[in-house]
Design an enzyme around this catalytic site. Sequence first.
Site, mmCIF file in Angstrom:
data_model
loop_
_atom_site.group_PDB
_atom_site.id
_atom_site.type_symbol
_atom_site.label_atom_id
_atom_site.label_comp_id
_atom_site.label_asym_id
_atom_site.label_seq_id
_atom_site.Cartn_x
_atom_site.Cartn_y
_atom_site.Cartn_z
ATOM 1 N N ARG A 51 0.820 -1.211 0.000
ATOM 2 C CA ARG A 51 0.000 0.000 0.000
ATOM 3 C C ARG A 51 0.853 1.261 0.000
ATOM 4 O O ARG A 51 0.414 2.304 -0.457
ATOM 5 C CB ARG A 51 -0.930 -0.012 1.219
ATOM 6 C CG ARG A 51 -2.011 -1.090 1.066
ATOM 7 C CD ARG A 51 -3.030 -1.032 2.174
ATOM 8 N NE ARG A 51 -2.517 -1.678 3.370
ATOM 9 C CZ ARG A 51 -3.240 -2.492 4.157
ATOM 10 N NH1 ARG A 51 -4.500 -2.736 3.878
ATOM 11 N NH2 ARG A 51 -2.715 -3.035 5.219
ATOM 12 N N LYS A 99 4.163 -17.605 9.134
ATOM 13 C CA LYS A 99 3.375 -17.587 10.362
ATOM 14 C C LYS A 99 3.108 -16.149 10.821
ATOM 15 O O LYS A 99 3.898 -15.273 10.477
ATOM 16 C CB LYS A 99 4.073 -18.390 11.446
ATOM 17 C CG LYS A 99 5.315 -17.686 12.003
ATOM 18 C CD LYS A 99 5.539 -18.071 13.433
ATOM 19 C CE LYS A 99 6.583 -17.223 14.065
ATOM 20 N NZ LYS A 99 6.217 -16.270 15.025
ATOM 21 N N HIS A 152 10.642 -20.423 9.844
ATOM 22 C CA HIS A 152 12.044 -20.237 9.449
ATOM 23 C C HIS A 152 13.008 -21.147 10.219
ATOM 24 O O HIS A 152 14.127 -21.357 9.789
ATOM 25 C CB HIS A 152 12.455 -18.762 9.516
ATOM 26 C CG HIS A 152 12.704 -18.250 10.897
ATOM 27 N ND1 HIS A 152 11.695 -17.865 11.738
ATOM 28 C CD2 HIS A 152 13.845 -18.047 11.582
ATOM 29 C CE1 HIS A 152 12.215 -17.458 12.883
ATOM 30 N NE2 HIS A 152 13.522 -17.553 12.819
ATOM 31 N N LYS A 166 16.942 -23.616 9.251
ATOM 32 C CA LYS A 166 18.240 -23.554 9.931
ATOM 33 C C LYS A 166 18.994 -24.861 9.726
ATOM 34 O O LYS A 166 18.437 -25.943 9.917
ATOM 35 C CB LYS A 166 18.041 -23.284 11.429
ATOM 36 C CG LYS A 166 17.495 -21.877 11.718
ATOM 37 C CD LYS A 166 17.351 -21.642 13.212
ATOM 38 C CE LYS A 166 16.548 -20.385 13.511
ATOM 39 N NZ LYS A 166 17.292 -19.141 13.483
ATOM 40 N N GLU A 169 15.865 -16.029 24.231
ATOM 41 C CA GLU A 169 16.277 -14.800 23.519
ATOM 42 C C GLU A 169 16.660 -13.757 24.552
ATOM 43 O O GLU A 169 16.029 -13.672 25.610
ATOM 44 C CB GLU A 169 15.122 -14.268 22.690
ATOM 45 C CG GLU A 169 14.697 -15.189 21.577
ATOM 46 C CD GLU A 169 13.658 -14.517 20.700
ATOM 47 O OE1 GLU A 169 14.039 -13.946 19.669
ATOM 48 O OE2 GLU A 169 12.476 -14.543 21.063
ATOM 49 N N ASP A 192 3.853 -17.261 19.725
ATOM 50 C CA ASP A 192 4.945 -16.726 18.917
ATOM 51 C C ASP A 192 6.053 -17.767 18.670
ATOM 52 O O ASP A 192 6.665 -17.791 17.609
ATOM 53 C CB ASP A 192 5.538 -15.495 19.631
ATOM 54 C CG ASP A 192 6.512 -14.719 18.756
ATOM 55 O OD1 ASP A 192 6.231 -14.570 17.553
ATOM 56 O OD2 ASP A 192 7.552 -14.272 19.277
ATOM 57 N N HIS A 211 7.870 -22.866 16.213
ATOM 58 C CA HIS A 211 9.283 -23.258 16.222
ATOM 59 C C HIS A 211 9.556 -24.446 17.155
ATOM 60 O O HIS A 211 10.220 -25.406 16.774
ATOM 61 C CB HIS A 211 10.176 -22.087 16.636
ATOM 62 C CG HIS A 211 9.954 -20.840 15.821
ATOM 63 N ND1 HIS A 211 9.623 -20.873 14.485
ATOM 64 C CD2 HIS A 211 10.026 -19.529 16.149
ATOM 65 C CE1 HIS A 211 9.504 -19.625 14.044
ATOM 66 N NE2 HIS A 211 9.734 -18.803 15.021
ATOM 67 N N LYS A 255 11.684 -14.190 26.309
ATOM 68 C CA LYS A 255 12.428 -13.011 25.883
ATOM 69 C C LYS A 255 13.106 -12.411 27.118
ATOM 70 O O LYS A 255 12.683 -12.626 28.232
ATOM 71 C CB LYS A 255 11.489 -12.001 25.245
ATOM 72 C CG LYS A 255 10.880 -12.525 23.935
ATOM 73 C CD LYS A 255 10.622 -11.415 22.951
ATOM 74 C CE LYS A 255 10.004 -11.927 21.661
ATOM 75 N NZ LYS A 255 10.985 -12.347 20.655
#
Length: 508
Positions: A62, A164, A194, A198, A232, A251, A256, A356
Amino acid sequence: MTTAAGDGAGAGVVEGAETPPLALVIFGASGDLTSRKILPALANLAERGRLHEGFTVIGVARTEWSDEEFRQVALKEAPGASRRWAKLVSRFRYVAGEYAATETFDRLRELLAEADEHHGTKGNRIYYLATIPDVFAMVVEALAKESCNVPGTGGDFARLVIEKPFGHDLESAVALDRTIHAAFDEDQIYRIDHYMGKETVQNVLALRFANAVFEPIWNRRYIEQVQITVAESIGVEHRGGFYERAGALRDIVQNHVMQVLALTLMEAPTGMDAHHIRDEKVKLLRSIAIPTPDEAVDRAVRGQYTAGVVDRAPVPGYREEDGVAPESATETYVALRLSVENWRWAGVPVYVRTGKRLPGRVTEVVLQFHRVPFLAFEGTLARRLRPNVLVLRIQPDEGISLHFGAKVPGETFELESVAMQFGYNQVFPGREESGGYPRLLHDAMVGDATLFIRSDEVQQAWRIVDPYLQAWSEPGGGLHFYPAGTWGPHIADLLLERSGDSWWVPEP
Ligand code: BG6
């Protein structure tokens, strides 16, 4: 529903293949995913000579950009790339418009015809949905309405690549699948996780099924417990708005973690192709026990970070992040105790955790073996030993280590845990961590769906996590706080201590 060719069976994870001529149409071309992942991955493939000379990109979004502005972004996102990439980028085109508008598709069709004529893309198409998830269904419906679900003139395929989140829970995932399947056949659809791109995730297959020593002991008789950690050190960064609606379970765990877990625990496939591997993955996922919401409360811990220190720098708490509600009850940490109900794994707890703002970025699979049945070193310092442990380090410093007891030199019979190490970077120097995208884009181009997620896998993974979401839907939902820079709420240790277990401490 369509008759378009899509040959998702593919060659499997073992063979490379030349990419065919094609036009890659990226919806959401002005967005974050395109600039951070897709364009650098294409540059990586171009630099390594993996793109067919009849390849080009058409961006759709857009944002009112010109072709030139889109090209500038493509060049900026691959700063080290050579003239080869610059030459390719000079072909890129851009369509500014509403995703489902007829004018957008009229222009897109013109550019696709032009690409076929001038760049030899030969009617082959890949449509990549790099938009926000809210418009997935709308774009897919528009693609079908505008006959973009079939190849162009003379083409062999029209494929859809989608990233995702695939839905927000089981119900919305099923609804999204229904919309997509009304437009594309399953073998035209390439759902990206993803983590599957790996190297070290794929290496789980190599370790298990290309070696004779591991598979015989890869079961309940020898393995006492399995742990998967996806840690993370970053916070939610600029994605507070998105993360508020997601949380760590959606998430990371639903996708994953489930993928890594499926590859680690599945049965041996009879072939390394898309059908065989995905059949085994989904079979494994189906054998994970689904708790009632009450059981879920007992088998899970959810946490949220407060202000703390990461990498020696003070960082704010989750509730202070941009786009996050001051009273937010979204989890940034989750730990679960899962069980797999099949002959191989019955009785073996599978602990998973992700968070996280933990002390470091590390993803590991840990298989802990049973203790020896009888310790003959009575009265020695041997009992302090940890049982044998096999660690599959997915990232960073990818590798595999086997921990076992060895005698410390000297007069006493003191034993100590030591490790045999295989480090990817030492054995294969010069290999870069690509993050997975180049491999996945390559595979989507050659029509190898092995590393992509099938709809039954997505739905089963939602079935597994849905009870936790339900259990936590109450206000507050049993949220525990942890200071940023620590390994999550203390209560997550109790999840394991109840069974006499403890979390493996990853090396930084
Ligand atoms: C994404 C999540 O899927 O994976 C992010 O949405 C997360 O929140 C990222 O940071 C982690 O990926 P990686 O490759 O850095 O482990």
